[in-house]
Structure formats: C-alpha cells, structure tokens
Design a protein around this motif. Structure first.
Motif, PDB file in Angstrom:
ATOM      1  N   ILE A  14       0.795 -12.682   1.408  1.00 15.97           N
ATOM      2  CA  ILE A  14       2.038 -12.530   0.945  1.00 15.97           C
ATOM      3  C   ILE A  14       2.073 -11.404  -0.073  1.00 15.97           C
ATOM      4  O   ILE A  14       1.360 -11.560  -1.264  1.00 15.97           O
ATOM      5  CB  ILE A  14       2.829 -13.742   0.512  1.00 15.97           C
ATOM      6  N   THR A  15       2.751 -10.152  -0.290  1.00 16.05           N
ATOM      7  CA  THR A  15       2.817  -9.390  -1.217  1.00 16.05           C
ATOM      8  C   THR A  15       3.827  -9.638  -2.093  1.00 16.05           C
ATOM      9  O   THR A  15       4.829 -10.570  -2.077  1.00 16.05           O
ATOM     10  CB  THR A  15       3.277  -7.961  -0.351  1.00 16.05           C
TER      11      THR A  15
ATOM     12  N   THR B 209      11.772  -9.241  -2.323  1.00 15.24           N
ATOM     13  CA  THR B 209      12.806  -9.219  -1.277  1.00 15.24           C
ATOM     14  C   THR B 209      13.313 -10.564  -0.947  1.00 15.24           C
ATOM     15  O   THR B 209      14.729 -10.771  -0.790  1.00 15.24           O
ATOM     16  CB  THR B 209      12.127  -8.770   0.100  1.00 15.24           C
TER      17      THR B 209
ATOM     18  N   ALA C 139       7.737 -18.228   4.950  1.00 12.96           N
ATOM     19  CA  ALA C 139       9.019 -18.008   5.580  1.00 12.96           C
ATOM     20  C   ALA C 139       9.736 -19.271   5.927  1.00 12.96           C
ATOM     21  O   ALA C 139      10.923 -19.280   5.783  1.00 12.96           O
ATOM     22  CB  ALA C 139       8.577 -17.198   6.812  1.00 12.96           C
TER      23      ALA C 139
ATOM     24  N   LYS D  41       1.954 -16.711   5.907  1.00 12.76           N
ATOM     25  CA  LYS D  41       3.232 -15.814   5.750  1.00 12.76           C
ATOM     26  C   LYS D  41       4.335 -16.855   6.635  1.00 12.76           C
ATOM     27  O   LYS D  41       5.404 -16.998   6.289  1.00 12.76           O
ATOM     28  CB  LYS D  41       3.184 -14.608   6.791  1.00 12.76           C
TER      29      LYS D  41
ATOM     30  N   ASP E   1       7.396  -8.911  -0.977  1.00 12.51           N
ATOM     31  CA  ASP E   1       7.690 -10.066  -0.207  1.00 12.51           C
ATOM     32  C   ASP E   1       8.681 -11.101  -1.065  1.00 12.51           C
ATOM     33  O   ASP E   1       9.625 -11.535  -0.820  1.00 12.51           O
ATOM     34  CB  ASP E   1       6.920 -10.935   0.426  1.00 12.51           C
TER      35      ASP E   1
END
Length: 186
Positions: free
Chosen positions: A121-122, A128, A173, A169, A125
């Motif tokens: 996960i960046t 955002t 999410a 991820k 991310d």
C-alpha cells in the motif's frame, strides 16, 4: 486458556490484567526507559517461547514497542483499541483498564512484524483514501487500525505499520470500505 508466548507489558497493573484474562507469563518493561537487562530477558524469551509485545495505545507504549521491535526481531505484536483501554473515569489509557475479553481478542489477533518489507500500500493510496490530511483523517485512521487490528497511528506512522505487518491491498480496501460505509451510515 494458556498461551505459549511470554507477553511483554509495561508494568505490574498490566500483568494483573493479563492474568485476569488468560493464563500467561509476562515480562514488565517498567516504563519506556527499557534496560539492557530487560532487552536480554526479552531476547531469551523470544528464543525459547516467543514473545507478544502488548503495550498501551499511547505514545510511551509505541516508543516501547519500537525499541523492542528494533532490538528483538520476530516478536508478535498485540494491540488493544483506545476505547477498550480507557479508564472508566476517562482519565488514563492502558492495557490495565481493558476488559478480559478485549485482552483475549488482542492476544489472539497478534501479528508478526516483517523484516523484509514489500510496499503493498503506497502513501498515495493513503492520501486518496483520506487517511492522511483532511477533515476526518484521524477518525478514519483510528477505525482502520481497529479493523485491521494494528492499533492507531498518526499519518506518518500508518504507512510504516501497514508495511511492517504486510497488510494486503485486499484487506486494506475491505477495511477502508467499512470505514467509509460507517461514516455514511453514522
């Protein structure tokens, strides 16, 4: 129920709370100025039985957790939610205030920090998703940390913790969607 690992806590009151919840042995750090002797005891415990670091969900607790993680790789880490660790009076946060059930859940869900870290996960991310900066970022991070069972962090530390625990991820999410859904329903 007995657990194999030795649980590292901050003090005597935490040991009492742990023993009320589960049959476990503890090592007490006696605050954030951890002695080299205590680190050596934790290293030995990690070699023989394994260790679960279970500190308070506050700044000193995070400092202790970081010192141990750097000095004794491979330990598991358990987190209790701030809401579960708050004293009835509202003054004071600590493992010693958590219910036996909250303690059992935290220990059951303990994670191992990974030494070799892949960025799943960046930071982009996180931006955002509205987890860094913005109106509800702090509340979102707190709820996300509870859902993923990695504890609360500030914006800078969230990325490091997600990487350290190799949160996928998909898991990220799913938890983020639940956070947003709760906001909309709330």
């Amino acid at each position: 129920m007995k657990i194999k690992e030795i649980v590292v806590v901050e003090g005597k009151d935490d040991t009492v709370a742990i023993k009320r919840a589960i049959d476990a042995d503890t090592i007490e750090t006696n605050g954030s100025a951890i002695s080299e002797e205590t680190i050596e005891r934790i290293r030995l415990a990690q070699k023989i039985r394994g260790v679960i670091v279970f500190t308070d969900p506050d700044y000193p607790g995070e400092k202790i957790r970081k010192i141990i993680a750097e000095s004794v790789p491979g330990c598991k880490h358990a987190f209790v939610k701030k809401t579960d660790a708050r004293h009835q009076s509202g003054k004071g946060i600590g493992v010693e205030h958590a219910s036996p059930e909250a303690i059992r859940t935290a220990l059951k869900d303990a994670y191992v920090m990974k030494e070799e870290i892949n960025e799943l996960i960046t930071k982009e991310d996180l931006l955002t998703a509205g987890l860094i900066g913005g109106k509800n970022a702090k509340q979102r991070r707190e709820r996300l940390g509870n859902l993923l069972k990695i504890g609360y962090t500030n914006g800078k530390q969230l990325h490091k913790r997600l990487m350290a625990f190799q949160i996928s991820k998909e898991a990220f999410a799913s938890a983020w969607k639940q956070v947003i859904q709760e906001e909309q329903d709330g």
